[in-house]
Design a protein around this motif. Structure first.
Motif, mmCIF file in Angstrom:
data_model
loop_
_atom_site.group_PDB
_atom_site.id
_atom_site.type_symbol
_atom_site.label_atom_id
_atom_site.label_comp_id
_atom_site.label_asym_id
_atom_site.label_seq_id
_atom_site.Cartn_x
_atom_site.Cartn_y
_atom_site.Cartn_z
ATOM 1 N N ARG A 167 1.329 -1.314 0.070
ATOM 2 C CA ARG A 167 -0.163 -0.317 -0.169
ATOM 3 C C ARG A 167 0.949 0.996 -0.301
ATOM 4 O O ARG A 167 1.876 0.837 0.501
ATOM 5 C CB ARG A 167 -0.439 -0.075 0.626
ATOM 6 C CG ARG A 167 -0.453 -0.235 3.102
ATOM 7 C CD ARG A 167 0.645 0.700 2.926
ATOM 8 N NE ARG A 167 1.016 0.945 4.602
ATOM 9 C CZ ARG A 167 1.408 1.540 5.123
ATOM 10 N NH1 ARG A 167 2.113 2.951 4.542
ATOM 11 N NH2 ARG A 167 1.861 1.134 6.211
ATOM 12 N N ALA A 203 0.229 5.391 1.751
ATOM 13 C CA ALA A 203 -0.142 5.858 2.676
ATOM 14 C C ALA A 203 -0.546 7.159 2.520
ATOM 15 O O ALA A 203 0.118 6.965 3.691
ATOM 16 C CB ALA A 203 -0.537 5.130 3.937
ATOM 17 N N PRO A 204 -0.424 8.274 1.886
ATOM 18 C CA PRO A 204 -0.110 9.569 2.189
ATOM 19 C C PRO A 204 -1.022 10.417 2.489
ATOM 20 O O PRO A 204 -2.420 9.435 3.203
ATOM 21 C CB PRO A 204 -0.438 10.249 0.922
ATOM 22 C CG PRO A 204 -1.025 9.243 -0.064
ATOM 23 C CD PRO A 204 -0.633 7.924 0.522
ATOM 24 N N SER A 205 -0.552 11.240 3.451
ATOM 25 C CA SER A 205 -1.350 12.435 4.892
ATOM 26 C C SER A 205 -1.747 13.271 3.452
ATOM 27 O O SER A 205 -0.366 13.770 2.937
ATOM 28 C CB SER A 205 -1.120 12.550 5.537
ATOM 29 O OG SER A 205 0.140 11.731 6.742
ATOM 30 N N GLU A 252 -4.358 9.010 4.725
ATOM 31 C CA GLU A 252 -4.387 9.199 6.038
ATOM 32 C C GLU A 252 -5.077 10.668 5.671
ATOM 33 O O GLU A 252 -4.259 11.861 6.440
ATOM 34 C CB GLU A 252 -3.047 8.632 6.206
ATOM 35 C CG GLU A 252 -2.524 7.386 5.927
ATOM 36 C CD GLU A 252 -1.928 7.448 7.321
ATOM 37 O OE1 GLU A 252 -1.024 7.516 7.720
ATOM 38 O OE2 GLU A 252 -1.921 5.874 7.432
ATOM 39 N N TYR A 297 -2.095 8.644 14.309
ATOM 40 C CA TYR A 297 -1.433 7.892 13.226
ATOM 41 C C TYR A 297 -0.976 6.308 13.752
ATOM 42 O O TYR A 297 -1.666 5.553 12.647
ATOM 43 C CB TYR A 297 0.265 8.510 12.950
ATOM 44 C CG TYR A 297 1.294 7.727 11.817
ATOM 45 C CD1 TYR A 297 0.350 6.702 11.108
ATOM 46 C CD2 TYR A 297 1.947 7.728 12.573
ATOM 47 C CE1 TYR A 297 1.243 6.103 10.539
ATOM 48 C CE2 TYR A 297 2.901 6.240 12.202
ATOM 49 C CZ TYR A 297 2.077 5.906 10.863
ATOM 50 O OH TYR A 297 3.055 4.843 10.009
ATOM 51 N N CYS A 336 -3.240 3.844 11.502
ATOM 52 C CA CYS A 336 -2.597 2.335 10.256
ATOM 53 C C CYS A 336 -2.189 1.612 10.693
ATOM 54 O O CYS A 336 -2.195 0.563 9.940
ATOM 55 C CB CYS A 336 -0.803 3.309 10.483
ATOM 56 S SG CYS A 336 0.199 2.590 9.412
ATOM 57 N N ARG A 338 7.878 1.647 3.697
ATOM 58 C CA ARG A 338 7.621 3.428 4.078
ATOM 59 C C ARG A 338 9.003 3.604 4.822
ATOM 60 O O ARG A 338 10.222 2.724 4.418
ATOM 61 C CB ARG A 338 6.951 3.475 4.828
ATOM 62 C CG ARG A 338 7.017 2.320 6.106
ATOM 63 C CD ARG A 338 6.058 2.371 7.236
ATOM 64 N NE ARG A 338 5.825 1.904 8.402
ATOM 65 C CZ ARG A 338 5.739 1.738 9.358
ATOM 66 N NH1 ARG A 338 4.078 2.679 9.476
ATOM 67 N NH2 ARG A 338 5.915 0.676 10.433
ATOM 68 N N LEU A 398 9.543 5.922 9.859
ATOM 69 C CA LEU A 398 9.219 5.350 10.244
ATOM 70 C C LEU A 398 9.395 4.060 10.455
ATOM 71 O O LEU A 398 8.131 3.404 11.266
ATOM 72 C CB LEU A 398 7.861 5.230 9.340
ATOM 73 C CG LEU A 398 6.797 6.327 8.402
ATOM 74 C CD1 LEU A 398 6.002 6.443 7.913
ATOM 75 C CD2 LEU A 398 6.655 7.585 10.166
ATOM 76 N N LYS A 418 6.652 17.400 1.737
ATOM 77 C CA LYS A 418 6.505 18.688 0.646
ATOM 78 C C LYS A 418 6.353 20.063 1.077
ATOM 79 O O LYS A 418 5.893 21.134 -0.346
ATOM 80 C CB LYS A 418 4.241 18.361 1.725
ATOM 81 C CG LYS A 418 4.799 17.010 1.889
ATOM 82 C CD LYS A 418 3.495 16.655 2.338
ATOM 83 C CE LYS A 418 2.499 15.230 2.205
ATOM 84 N NZ LYS A 418 2.082 14.381 3.561
#
Ligand code: GLU
Length: 303
Positions: A13, A15-17, A49, A206, A210, A224, A228, A265
């Motif tokens: 997967r 799983a971006p915020s 997320e 989170y 998650c 990931r 993390l 970002k």
């Protein structure tokens, strides 16, 4: 090294915020997860997320979807939105509360920072446990008066309940690497202290959302960033407490910019949307990233 024995349907997967634009590092991470699933005939899923009400933005959700389509990454099944899974987070919190493992924490950020003796864990200062031993009557009164509170896990109690835990670490991709080789790592959840599982300003943290979502989506392999890696200790603990399966984990290196700092970002210059607007061909970018060639000035973090 051990070997994954039972053949299984691989599910990976991304799983971006949705708190900003995706950058080249996200594209690389997504391609790794996507290609790993495709090579194994498995599924690649997308999860947004978006439970951080203050930082998540609908325009970023649209941007993520546009970017992935542009990159040529197709996901399987419906997109999972965390904002639609709040009931399952509540149920898990209730279960952990009934096990006597959670307590309300009324501390502000300033209270925690003021506690100069707070030790540091893998992710910064460890909560000093100020609210852990508050009497039940005081807790009940403060909650009844509507005082804002988070819910923290009593990590010592939780870790004692489940005993020693290990998580499966996959080898990073590379030539001649058998992606089914796994090493077992001991989890050290105690080093993180009493982490927050339900935030003052969001229905779950989170870590909780998650862990629950990876299990609900049948994720077998989590790819990931290295940032993390520490979180995996906490996720492994939650899996044990909540009787969830534990996927294998691959933590890839982070990408850094010319200044040696990890891409973030806020660095608009390497946002995928900007590269697209500048006329970069998605197929070229994807082929370069797959070959480990990064745009000028961007490279792998050394640590
Ligand atoms: N939503 C997290 C982020 O954007 C990633 C979560 C994960 O891959 O476990 O950093």
């Amino acid at each position: 090294m051990t070997h994954l024995t039972a053949p299984q349907h691989m599910v990976t997967r991304f799983a971006p915020s949705p708190t900003g634009k995706l950058h080249v590092g996200h594209a690389w991470s997504t391609l790794l997860a996507h290609d790993m699933a495709r090579a194994a005939g498995g599924a690649f899923r997308l999860r947004i997320e978006d439970i951080d009400g203050t930082r998540s933005r609908p325009e970023h959700i649209a941007g993520i979807i546009d970017d992935l389509r542009w990159l040529g990454v197709a996901w399987d099944g419906e997109i999972v939105f965390q904002s639609q899974r709040l009931a399952s987070y509540d149920a898990a919190l209730a279960r952990l509360r009934n096990m006597g493992l959670l307590y309300p924490c009324f501390c502000t950020r300033a209270d925690i920072q003021a506690s100069l003796t707070a030790p540091h864990g893998p992710e910064g200062p460890v909560y000093p446990g100020t609210c852990r031993d508050m009497g039940e009557a005081v807790r009940a009164r403060r909650i009844a008066t509507g005082e804002a509170h988070a819910w923290r896990i009593d990590m010592a109690k939780a870790a004692a309940r489940v005993g020693a835990l290990q998580w499966q670490a996959l080898s990073p991709p590379g030539p001649n690497v058998d992606m089914t080789d796994v090493a077992l790592h001991y989890a050290n959840p105690l080093s993180h202290g009493d982490v927050v599982l339900a935030r003052k300003d969001a229905p779950a943290s989170y870590h909780l959302s998650c862990t629950l979502d990876d299990a609900a989506m049948g994720v077998t392999h989590v790819l990931r960033g290295d940032d993390l890696r520490g979180a995996t200790d906490i996720h492994r603990l939650l899996q044990a407490l909540l009787d969830l399966p534990s996927p294998a984990y691959l933590h890839h290196k982070l990408l850094v910019g010319p200044d040696g700092r990890r891409l973030a970002k806020r660095d608009g210059s390497i946002a995928l949307a900007d590269l697209r607007a500048e006329g970069m061909a998605a197929a070229t970018l994807a082929a370069d990233l797959r070959a480990g060639r990064f745009p000028i000035g961007i490279g792998l973090a050394s640590a």
